[in-house]
Every structure is written in C-alpha cells, then in structure tokens.
Design an enzyme around this catalytic site. Structure first.
Site, PDB file in Angstrom:
ATOM      1  N   LYS A 198       0.852  -1.207   0.000  1.00  0.00           N
ATOM      2  CA  LYS A 198       0.000   0.000   0.000  1.00  0.00           C
ATOM      3  C   LYS A 198       0.879   1.244   0.000  1.00  0.00           C
ATOM      4  O   LYS A 198       2.048   1.220   0.386  1.00  0.00           O
ATOM      5  CB  LYS A 198      -0.947   0.018   1.201  1.00  0.00           C
ATOM      6  CG  LYS A 198      -0.294  -0.117   2.594  1.00  0.00           C
ATOM      7  CD  LYS A 198       0.155   1.184   3.216  1.00  0.00           C
ATOM      8  CE  LYS A 198       0.747   0.972   4.608  1.00  0.00           C
ATOM      9  NZ  LYS A 198       1.548   2.090   5.109  1.00  0.00           N
ATOM     10  N   PRO A 206       9.862  -4.478   0.143  1.00  0.00           N
ATOM     11  CA  PRO A 206      10.860  -4.092   1.143  1.00  0.00           C
ATOM     12  C   PRO A 206      10.245  -3.900   2.530  1.00  0.00           C
ATOM     13  O   PRO A 206       9.139  -3.369   2.661  1.00  0.00           O
ATOM     14  CB  PRO A 206      11.395  -2.759   0.606  1.00  0.00           C
ATOM     15  CG  PRO A 206      11.053  -2.743  -0.840  1.00  0.00           C
ATOM     16  CD  PRO A 206       9.812  -3.559  -1.003  1.00  0.00           C
ATOM     17  N   VAL A 207      10.999  -4.348   3.524  1.00  0.00           N
ATOM     18  CA  VAL A 207      10.555  -4.263   4.924  1.00  0.00           C
ATOM     19  C   VAL A 207      10.974  -2.900   5.496  1.00  0.00           C
ATOM     20  O   VAL A 207      12.010  -2.359   5.113  1.00  0.00           O
ATOM     21  CB  VAL A 207      11.217  -5.403   5.732  1.00  0.00           C
ATOM     22  CG1 VAL A 207      10.870  -5.307   7.207  1.00  0.00           C
ATOM     23  CG2 VAL A 207      10.815  -6.760   5.151  1.00  0.00           C
ATOM     24  N   ALA A 232       9.655  -0.005   5.112  1.00  0.00           N
ATOM     25  CA  ALA A 232       9.578   1.048   4.102  1.00  0.00           C
ATOM     26  C   ALA A 232       8.279   1.836   4.173  1.00  0.00           C
ATOM     27  O   ALA A 232       8.119   2.849   3.499  1.00  0.00           O
ATOM     28  CB  ALA A 232       9.741   0.429   2.710  1.00  0.00           C
ATOM     29  N   GLY A 233       7.322   1.356   4.968  1.00  0.00           N
ATOM     30  CA  GLY A 233       6.016   2.027   5.017  1.00  0.00           C
ATOM     31  C   GLY A 233       5.067   1.528   3.948  1.00  0.00           C
ATOM     32  O   GLY A 233       4.064   2.174   3.651  1.00  0.00           O
ATOM     33  N   LEU A 234       5.368   0.351   3.396  1.00  0.00           N
ATOM     34  CA  LEU A 234       4.559  -0.192   2.303  1.00  0.00           C
ATOM     35  C   LEU A 234       3.600  -1.291   2.774  1.00  0.00           C
ATOM     36  O   LEU A 234       2.808  -1.815   1.983  1.00  0.00           O
ATOM     37  CB  LEU A 234       5.472  -0.734   1.194  1.00  0.00           C
ATOM     38  CG  LEU A 234       6.341   0.340   0.516  1.00  0.00           C
ATOM     39  CD1 LEU A 234       7.455  -0.309  -0.321  1.00  0.00           C
ATOM     40  CD2 LEU A 234       5.488   1.238  -0.377  1.00  0.00           C
ATOM     41  N   GLY A 244       4.037  -4.411   3.796  1.00  0.00           N
ATOM     42  CA  GLY A 244       4.241  -5.792   3.321  1.00  0.00           C
ATOM     43  C   GLY A 244       3.925  -6.838   4.378  1.00  0.00           C
ATOM     44  O   GLY A 244       3.251  -7.838   4.086  1.00  0.00           O
ATOM     45  N   GLY A 245       4.372  -6.631   5.609  1.00  0.00           N
ATOM     46  CA  GLY A 245       4.131  -7.604   6.679  1.00  0.00           C
ATOM     47  C   GLY A 245       2.649  -7.740   6.992  1.00  0.00           C
ATOM     48  O   GLY A 245       2.137  -8.846   7.166  1.00  0.00           O
ATOM     49  N   SER A 246       1.949  -6.609   7.025  1.00  0.00           N
ATOM     50  CA  SER A 246       0.513  -6.640   7.287  1.00  0.00           C
ATOM     51  C   SER A 246      -0.238  -7.314   6.139  1.00  0.00           C
ATOM     52  O   SER A 246      -1.222  -8.022   6.359  1.00  0.00           O
ATOM     53  CB  SER A 246      -0.028  -5.220   7.456  1.00  0.00           C
ATOM     54  OG  SER A 246       0.507  -4.627   8.605  1.00  0.00           O
ATOM     55  N   ASP A 260      -2.643  -1.524  10.118  1.00  0.00           N
ATOM     56  CA  ASP A 260      -3.050  -1.458   8.711  1.00  0.00           C
ATOM     57  C   ASP A 260      -3.387  -2.828   8.129  1.00  0.00           C
ATOM     58  O   ASP A 260      -3.647  -2.961   6.940  1.00  0.00           O
ATOM     59  CB  ASP A 260      -2.005  -0.719   7.856  1.00  0.00           C
ATOM     60  CG  ASP A 260      -0.620  -1.327   7.985  1.00  0.00           C
ATOM     61  OD1 ASP A 260      -0.497  -2.404   8.603  1.00  0.00           O
ATOM     62  OD2 ASP A 260       0.339  -0.719   7.464  1.00  0.00           O
TER      63      ASP A 260
HETATM   64  O1  C5P Z   1      -0.200  -1.411  14.682  1.00  0.00           O
HETATM   65  P1  C5P Z   1       1.249  -1.671  14.448  1.00  0.00           P
HETATM   66  O2  C5P Z   1       1.729  -2.889  15.204  1.00  0.00           O
HETATM   67  O3  C5P Z   1       1.641  -1.725  13.025  1.00  0.00           O
HETATM   68  O4  C5P Z   1       2.019  -0.425  15.049  1.00  0.00           O
HETATM   69  C1  C5P Z   1       3.390  -0.432  15.308  1.00  0.00           C
HETATM   70  C2  C5P Z   1       3.690   0.734  16.227  1.00  0.00           C
HETATM   71  O5  C5P Z   1       3.469   1.960  15.545  1.00  0.00           O
HETATM   72  C3  C5P Z   1       2.801   0.801  17.447  1.00  0.00           C
HETATM   73  O6  C5P Z   1       3.329   0.032  18.507  1.00  0.00           O
HETATM   74  C4  C5P Z   1       2.814   2.274  17.778  1.00  0.00           C
HETATM   75  O7  C5P Z   1       4.008   2.606  18.434  1.00  0.00           O
HETATM   76  C5  C5P Z   1       2.878   2.914  16.399  1.00  0.00           C
HETATM   77  N1  C5P Z   1       1.544   3.281  15.886  1.00  0.00           N
HETATM   78  C6  C5P Z   1       0.904   4.356  16.459  1.00  0.00           C
HETATM   79  N2  C5P Z   1      -0.338   4.732  15.998  1.00  0.00           N
HETATM   80  C7  C5P Z   1      -0.934   4.070  14.995  1.00  0.00           C
HETATM   81  C8  C5P Z   1      -0.285   2.974  14.393  1.00  0.00           C
HETATM   82  C9  C5P Z   1       0.965   2.612  14.869  1.00  0.00           C
HETATM   83  O8  C5P Z   1       1.417   4.982  17.379  1.00  0.00           O
HETATM   84  N3  C5P Z   1      -2.130   4.467  14.568  1.00  0.00           N
END
Ligand code: C5P
Length: 293
Positions: A9, A96-97, A99-101, A103-105, A138
């Site tokens: 994404k 890529p890990v 990267a904000g894309l 992939g893991g989710s 996400d």
């Molecule tokens: O939800 P996810 O495990 O991907 O989030 C990783 C980290 O990113 C969370 O532990 C939190 O520190 C931060 N995060 C946040 N607010 C969000 C999504 C993620 O603070 N809406």
C-alpha cells in the site's frame, strides 16, 4: 505458489492526531493498494495446531518464528477456530521491509484470508477484521485492499469509490525505519512544542467522509510523519526531491517508513524515472506501478 490477492500500500497522505490512552495515534489517511506482492503459499492439514514457516532466500532480517506476522496471523486464526489444523506457510519477500509499504501486514491478512477459505469460512467477517486489527493497525486494509479513507488507529476503513488510478514511482532507500520509532520521535517533538500542537496537527480526524465523490481530498499528499522520516533517514528526502526534479506532479512519504513515492502523469513516465533511480546508491530499490481504481 500463488501471489494472487496480495498487495502493498501507499499512504497518499497521512494526518496524525494525538497519542491515545492505548498508546496508538488517531490518524486519517488516503490509502491505495499497489500490485507489489510477496509470494505466499498457505497449506493446511488436520492437526493439533502447529504452525511452520519456511522463508525464501534473502530475508535474513525477518523474524522466522512466532514474531513473524504471518505466523502470528495463523496462530490467531487457529486460536479463534479451535486449533483443528496444522498450517504450513511458505513466504518469499518481495516488498521491502521497514519502508512504510505494509508488506508484513499484507502477508498477515493474506494468511487469514487463505486459512478462512481453506477451512470453510469458520469466522464471521467482523471476527476476521478484529483479528486482523490485533495483528497490525493497517492489517484490516489488506483483507479487502481498495482505495480507502483510513481512520481510527488504521483499522476503520471507508472505501473511496471511483478513486482515480495513479501512476506511481516508488523508491526505497537502503536504510529502513521502525514504525514504532518514527511515532516515538514524533511524540517527543509534540511534547517539546506542546503549545504549537494546533499548528502541527491542523488536519485530524474530521475528514472521514471526504472523497466520496472521487475528488482528491484536501492536503492530498501531506504526511505529518515526513519531517521525522527525513530526519531519521535523510536519503528519503533526497529521493523525494529527485522524484520532483524528475517531473513528479507530487511526491511524498508513505506511512511511517523510509520509502517515498512520486505521482506521474503516465505509467511510462513513472517507469522511466524508476529505471533511472534504481540502484542510484547501493541497496536502493525503485519500482513503478499503476494503482487500481
Ligand atoms: O499497529 P502496528 O503494530 O503496526 O504499530 C506499530 C507501532 O506503531 C505501534 O506500537 C505504535 O508505536 C505505532 N503506531 C501508532 N499509531 C498508529 C499505528 C501505529 O502509534 N495508529
């Protein structure tokens, strides 16, 4: 192996609100799927609830055991359905890990989707969505990846119908960022400049219903985390600037990672720029995509 249905994404914009009591941030984001996919194969057989993950080559930095999001997805599914199966997951990373894309989710959502289908849909869609949200903010987006307004902490999704298709070039620096670290630094700055909070977060959660007419929402390409990303990874800023210089109509940071994207008028233009930027520095990746509608 089948890669069907797996996407990454791009957050075209990301507006970040204050930290909530549960530690997450309220956010508002226009998110579009891009056809950049890991290769993932999920098998089940009757069993006592064992989960095995076989990783393809080139993913040494990825957790291979219980910490892997794909394994956690399988474990969550088995816990919710009574553990009547063993699960085998084969995963070759392409996206890529860090990267904000997403992939893991995307992997985790695909595992949930496949297991649900393979086991005869034992879980109601709402339960599947809750399970996905417990794996990553996400992750629910990837259960039904289409252009959406994302809010809550990322799990509340409003489809943006007739959203325009976009030609994107995406460039990923060698350095990658941790989502948690980006948000942590963002919070630090918020505390330092508390009195300026209204200026830092001018655009929070009020846009949940924007874009239904298909028009580009206001502040379409702003990302409130961009400054933190650029400070933690100065190369991201250089690559964003390179995309603009190469003719991008707009360019920005996606999510809370190091990748940047540029929007181009045509796929050929995006593709040409991605080709030019690919490998500009060691370990850098560049790809072009046409997003779906
Ligand atoms: O939800 P996810 O495990 O991907 O989030 C990783 C980290 O990113 C969370 O532990 C939190 O520190 C931060 N995060 C946040 N607010 C969000 C999504 C993620 O603070 N809406």
């Amino acid at each position: 192996m089948s890669g069907a249905g797996i996407f990454a994404k791009v957050n075209l914009c990301l507006h970040v609100g204050p930290r909530r009591p549960d530690g997450y941030h309220s956010l508002g984001s226009v998110v579009v799927p891009i056809p950049w996919a890991d290769v993932l194969d999920v098998r089940v057989k009757p069993g006592a609830g064992r989960v095995e993950l076989i990783l393809g080559p080139g993913v040494e930095s990825l957790p291979s055991g219980e910490a892997n999001l794909a394994v956690r997805a399988a474990r969550g599914f088995l816990d919710a359905t009574g553990r009547g199966h063993d699960v085998l997951i084969r995963l070759a990373k392409r996206v890529p890990v860090g990267a904000g894309l997403g992939g893991g989710s995307a992997d985790a959502a695909h595992v949930l989707h496949r297991l649900d289908a393979l086991c005869g849909h034992p879980l109601r869609p709402g339960v599947l969505r809750t399970l996905a949200a417990s794996l990553g903010s996400d992750c629910p987006f990837f259960l039904d990846p289409r252009p959406a307004w994302m809010s809550g902490r990322g799990e509340v999704l409003t489809p943006l119908v007739a959203f325009p298709s976009l030609a994107l070039a995406i460039v990923v620096p060698a350095a990658r960022l941790s989502t948690a670290e980006v948000f942590r630094v963002f919070d630090e700055r918020q505390v330092l400049t508390r009195e300026a909070e209204g200026d830092i977060h001018p655009c929070l959660l009020v846009r949940g219903d924007r874009g239904d007419g298909g028009e580009m929402p206001y502040r379409a390409f702003d990302n409130d985390l961009a400054q933190v990303v650029f400070d933690l990874c100065p190369r991201s800023r250089e690559l964003r600037d390179a995309l603009l210089k190469a003719g991008a109509v707009a360019a920005g940071v996606t999510g809370a990672g190091s990748a940047v994207f540029g929007v181009f008028r045509t796929f050929d233009a995006a593709n040409g720029v991605a080709r030019n930027l690919r490998g500009a520095a060691p370990g850098e990746i560049a790809e072009a995509f046409e997003t779906g509608t």
